[in-house]
Design a protein around this motif. Structure first.
Motif, PDB file in Angstrom:
ATOM      1  N   ALA A 184     127.236 -23.776 -54.258  1.00  0.00           N
ATOM      2  CA  ALA A 184     126.668 -25.117 -54.402  1.00  0.00           C
ATOM      3  C   ALA A 184     125.216 -25.075 -53.957  1.00  0.00           C
ATOM      4  O   ALA A 184     124.920 -24.745 -52.811  1.00  0.00           O
ATOM      5  N   GLY A 185     124.309 -25.370 -54.848  1.00  0.00           N
ATOM      6  CA  GLY A 185     122.888 -25.379 -54.499  1.00  0.00           C
ATOM      7  C   GLY A 185     122.167 -24.137 -54.977  1.00  0.00           C
ATOM      8  O   GLY A 185     122.795 -23.181 -55.444  1.00  0.00           O
ATOM      9  N   GLU A 186     120.858 -24.178 -54.838  1.00  0.00           N
ATOM     10  CA  GLU A 186     120.016 -23.079 -55.324  1.00  0.00           C
ATOM     11  C   GLU A 186     119.257 -22.454 -54.158  1.00  0.00           C
ATOM     12  O   GLU A 186     119.271 -22.960 -53.048  1.00  0.00           O
ATOM     13  N   GLY A 187     118.552 -21.351 -54.450  1.00  0.00           N
ATOM     14  CA  GLY A 187     117.740 -20.711 -53.430  1.00  0.00           C
ATOM     15  C   GLY A 187     118.585 -19.969 -52.413  1.00  0.00           C
ATOM     16  O   GLY A 187     119.815 -19.887 -52.557  1.00  0.00           O
ATOM     17  N   LYS A 188     117.958 -19.455 -51.385  1.00  0.00           N
ATOM     18  CA  LYS A 188     118.696 -18.629 -50.421  1.00  0.00           C
ATOM     19  C   LYS A 188     119.535 -19.457 -49.456  1.00  0.00           C
ATOM     20  O   LYS A 188     120.404 -18.933 -48.773  1.00  0.00           O
TER      21      LYS A 188
END
Ligand code: NI
Length: 195
Positions: free
Chosen positions: A151-155
């Motif tokens: 769930a979500g983006e990036g690190k």
């Protein structure tokens, strides 16, 4: 006259059948706890890598009960709560805890490398941490009917995941389950029944 005899015979038969059904119902053993989701079978073969880099299969834990939780180390609250309850429950079992293997399986193998798991599980004595390839983790989660999704983006993404603590018997078969809101005392008592 014949019709009334027939009627009595018919009702007697119905009565016998009803009585038999009631006896059969009452004679049934109490229903065993069902695995989450109503699945008939929870558990199965797993092959994963522990926090030291050693490969483990479920067969390595035969002869011990397994207390298993799927989560991920970056989880802000639910996973640490579940793992803490497991650790406290195992601690409450005292020497009998030797008969139980606490297992934390990550659903986030991209970030939860063996090295990362090592520092994490050090916070939870009695537990080993397992990770692996995406495929190995997916297979393990499937065996335990555990849902997870990024769930979500990036690190700094999160993982949605089921929060179920499974108790498995010495042959790897399902015995009971708990949640992160379970009380450690109740969990220890439930485990102790099988030791
Ligand atoms: Ni979590």
């Amino acid at each position: 006259m014949p019709s009334s005899v027939l009627r009595i015979a018919l009702w007697s038969t119905v009565g016998v059948i009803v009585a038999a059904l009631i006896a059969w119902q009452w004679g049934l053993p109490p229903f065993a706890p069902r695995p989450p989701g109503g699945a008939a079978a929870v558990g199965g073969p797993i092959t994963l890598v522990d926090q030291t880099g050693a490969t483990h299969t479920d067969r390595d834990f035969r002869g011990k009960l397994m207390l298993i939780y799927f989560g991920y180390t970056f989880c802000p609250d639910v996973c640490p709560t579940a793992l803490q309850v497991m650790t406290v429950a195992l601690n409450e079992l005292g020497p009998k805890a030797k008969g139980v293997q606490g297992i934390f399986i990550t659903v986030d193998p991209a970030r939860d490398t063996p090295a990362h798991l090592k520092s994490y599980v050090a916070n939870f004595p009695g537990l080993i941490g397992l990770t692996g390839s995406e495929d190995q983790v997916r297979a393990a989660a499937r065996a335990y009917r555990v849902y997870y999704r990024k769930a979500g983006e990036g690190k700094d993404y999160l993982m949605d995941h089921s929060s179920i603590i499974f108790l498995m018997d010495r042959d790897g078969r399902y015995l009971a389950h708990f949640s992160h809101t379970s009380q450690s005392g109740a969990m220890a008592a439930a485990i102790a029944k099988h030791l």
